[in-house]
Design an enzyme around this catalytic site. Sequence first.
Site, short mmCIF file in Angstrom:
data_model
loop_
_atom_site.label_atom_id
_atom_site.label_comp_id
_atom_site.label_asym_id
_atom_site.label_seq_id
_atom_site.Cartn_x
_atom_site.Cartn_y
_atom_site.Cartn_z
N ASN A 1 21.44 -39.95 -3.84
CA ASN A 1 21.48 -39.35 -2.52
C ASN A 1 20.80 -40.15 -1.62
O ASN A 1 19.61 -40.11 -1.41
CB ASN A 1 20.76 -38.33 -2.99
CG ASN A 1 20.78 -36.98 -1.72
OD1 ASN A 1 21.09 -37.58 -0.73
ND2 ASN A 1 20.29 -35.85 -2.17
N ARG B 1 26.11 -38.39 -3.48
CA ARG B 1 26.21 -37.36 -2.74
C ARG B 1 26.71 -37.56 -1.28
O ARG B 1 26.14 -38.41 -0.63
CB ARG B 1 24.64 -36.39 -2.55
CG ARG B 1 24.87 -35.35 -1.68
CD ARG B 1 23.41 -34.85 -1.59
NE ARG B 1 23.64 -33.62 -0.78
CZ ARG B 1 22.83 -33.36 0.19
NH1 ARG B 1 21.98 -34.31 0.70
NH2 ARG B 1 22.91 -32.34 0.89
N HIS C 1 25.79 -27.22 1.13
CA HIS C 1 25.15 -26.96 -0.37
C HIS C 1 26.20 -26.49 -1.25
O HIS C 1 25.89 -25.83 -2.20
CB HIS C 1 24.23 -25.67 -0.15
CG HIS C 1 23.01 -25.92 0.75
ND1 HIS C 1 22.35 -24.97 1.52
CD2 HIS C 1 22.05 -26.93 0.69
CE1 HIS C 1 21.29 -25.34 2.04
NE2 HIS C 1 21.04 -26.64 1.67
N GLY D 1 16.24 -22.89 0.17
CA GLY D 1 15.42 -23.76 -0.06
C GLY D 1 14.71 -24.09 1.31
O GLY D 1 14.43 -23.15 2.19
N GLY E 1 16.24 -25.62 3.70
CA GLY E 1 17.63 -25.36 4.34
C GLY E 1 17.98 -24.19 3.36
O GLY E 1 17.73 -23.89 2.20
N ARG F 1 15.16 -24.43 10.54
CA ARG F 1 16.14 -24.06 11.57
C ARG F 1 16.24 -22.72 11.86
O ARG F 1 16.11 -21.93 10.87
CB ARG F 1 17.27 -24.60 10.90
CG ARG F 1 17.43 -26.24 10.68
CD ARG F 1 18.77 -26.46 9.98
NE ARG F 1 18.39 -27.40 9.02
CZ ARG F 1 18.81 -27.73 7.88
NH1 ARG F 1 20.02 -26.99 7.54
NH2 ARG F 1 18.39 -28.66 6.98
N MET G 1 7.12 -21.28 2.46
CA MET G 1 7.09 -19.83 1.86
C MET G 1 5.59 -19.42 1.20
O MET G 1 5.15 -18.34 1.33
CB MET G 1 8.16 -19.43 1.22
CG MET G 1 8.15 -18.01 0.92
SD MET G 1 8.26 -17.08 2.59
CE MET G 1 10.15 -17.19 3.12
N GLY H 1 14.33 -23.77 -4.00
CA GLY H 1 12.67 -23.68 -3.83
C GLY H 1 12.10 -22.23 -3.64
O GLY H 1 11.40 -21.67 -4.57
N VAL H 2 12.62 -21.63 -2.75
CA VAL H 2 12.26 -20.35 -2.22
C VAL H 2 12.77 -19.06 -3.42
O VAL H 2 12.05 -18.26 -4.02
CB VAL H 2 12.61 -19.80 -0.77
CG1 VAL H 2 12.03 -18.41 -0.77
CG2 VAL H 2 11.90 -20.59 -0.03
N GLY H 3 14.16 -19.29 -3.37
CA GLY H 3 14.87 -18.29 -4.32
C GLY H 3 14.58 -18.32 -6.04
O GLY H 3 14.33 -17.49 -6.50
N GLU H 4 14.11 -19.54 -6.17
CA GLU H 4 13.72 -19.78 -7.72
C GLU H 4 12.25 -19.23 -7.84
O GLU H 4 11.84 -18.81 -9.00
CB GLU H 4 13.94 -21.07 -8.20
CG GLU H 4 15.17 -21.63 -8.35
CD GLU H 4 15.38 -22.92 -8.68
OE1 GLU H 4 14.59 -23.66 -9.06
OE2 GLU H 4 16.48 -23.68 -8.02
N ASN H 5 11.38 -19.37 -6.78
CA ASN H 5 9.95 -19.22 -6.89
C ASN H 5 9.39 -17.88 -6.48
O ASN H 5 8.33 -17.46 -6.94
CB ASN H 5 9.18 -20.35 -6.36
CG ASN H 5 9.52 -21.61 -7.47
OD1 ASN H 5 9.23 -21.57 -8.51
ND2 ASN H 5 10.07 -22.65 -6.83
N GLU I 1 21.75 -30.09 -8.42
CA GLU I 1 22.98 -30.48 -7.70
C GLU I 1 23.19 -32.02 -8.33
O GLU I 1 24.46 -32.38 -8.22
CB GLU I 1 22.42 -30.78 -6.18
CG GLU I 1 22.65 -29.40 -5.62
CD GLU I 1 21.81 -29.45 -4.38
OE1 GLU I 1 20.63 -29.20 -4.20
OE2 GLU I 1 22.41 -29.36 -3.28
#
Length: 403
Positions: A11, A93, A182, A212, A214, A243, A285, A332-336, A386
């Site tokens: 990447n 990637r 994504h 995340g 993003g 953003r 977050m 990051g945010v969604g999982e934690n 990913e």
Amino acid sequence: MSDATRVLVLNSGSSSVKYQLIDMADGARLASGLVERIGEGQGRIAHEPSTGPERDRYEPFPDHTAALSALADELAADGMGLDSPHLAAIGHRAVHGGTRFTEPTLITDQVVEGLRELVPLAPLHNPANITGIEVARKLRPDLPQVAVFDTAFHATMPEYAARYAIDKATADAHQIRRYGFHGTSHQYVSRRTAELLGKAPEAVNVIVLHLGNGASASAVAGGRCVDTSMGLTPLEGLVMGTRSGDLDPAILLHLHRVGGMSVDEIDALLNRRSGLLGLCGDNDMREIGRRMGEGDPEARLAFDIYIHRLRKYIGAYYAVLGRVDAIVFTAGVGENSAAVREASLAGMDAMGIALDSVRNAVRGSTPRLISADSSRVAVAVVPTDEELEIAQQTFAVVRRTAE
Ligand code: ADP
């Protein structure tokens, strides 16, 4: 099957290269690492083989050639160098495939040329991807290399979801349409969600929330993306770390005409100084959660704006899909963040969505359901991967080509 079952995933960013070496025979991660601060005075390579501790080295990496040579040396020191007979391919990637690259693509000179033609659509990302590809091809000219595009999964969107309501000739002249990003994550996570439900991907409709730094949402019907929140660029949609996401486009005109801001200043404002950071001074977050715990009103408002936008997209994609089997959180945010998951779905019982607060609070690193047994719509947390998806798609292309 031949012995060559390993895929090196690269990447390449403008000043960094992240990499993983994955064995497709069993999905094992053999090494991972990061070369950073390429082109700056002092660079760093952090290399972590599965067989031992992380090794850090500080030295200048004047360009991507130096960076890739350094990671090749680290891999070689573990007996897994680029000349290893076990290496089947390199998977790159690639950020923007435009309308031209909608599948993982075996890299040839023509493909590199095609990527170059897409630079105007992704001026920050595609040049770095191209450099990474060119250097890797020089290091191993005989090895198959595959580009896996961030936009590709979204190519199945119907025209009415992909097109903006602007003058057609202008849109066509400048390739203006919704591409989405994504995609590798949305694809991986929606498929893993179907597995978690014990169903075929074709049989389930899923709303994927990739949150995340993003962030993007997508509506996936029977394994195919039908809408996504990012657009021509990764600026549209959800509130992100730095953003803005969705805006009245006339705000840009106003900032220019009345605020006297240049195009570059507006670009920097919306991409780097907006979102959570712009609203409250923090884009992480965890920090926002801590500040809310202390009763900080700015952090609270930033959180509420973030959640409000997320709820609007969940409602919109519910309507787009008609029937929703699962809502899934990742990155990051969604999982934690149990707080984000809870707030974004609160009060949706009438839509058949009910979280189980105990399940939601449990931390974990494997795919899991967090909905109540009574919930008609399953709610899940599925960690994204990913690199694994890129490796799988790369390996599939190589095997197909060898047949
Ligand atoms: P990227 O988009 O850079 O790949 P990630 O998916 O790694 O980002 O997500 C990074 C973000 O995840 C951080 O900025 C932070 O806001 C959030 N995050 C990470 N860990 C936690 C946590 N334990 N609780 C809440 N948020 C977290």
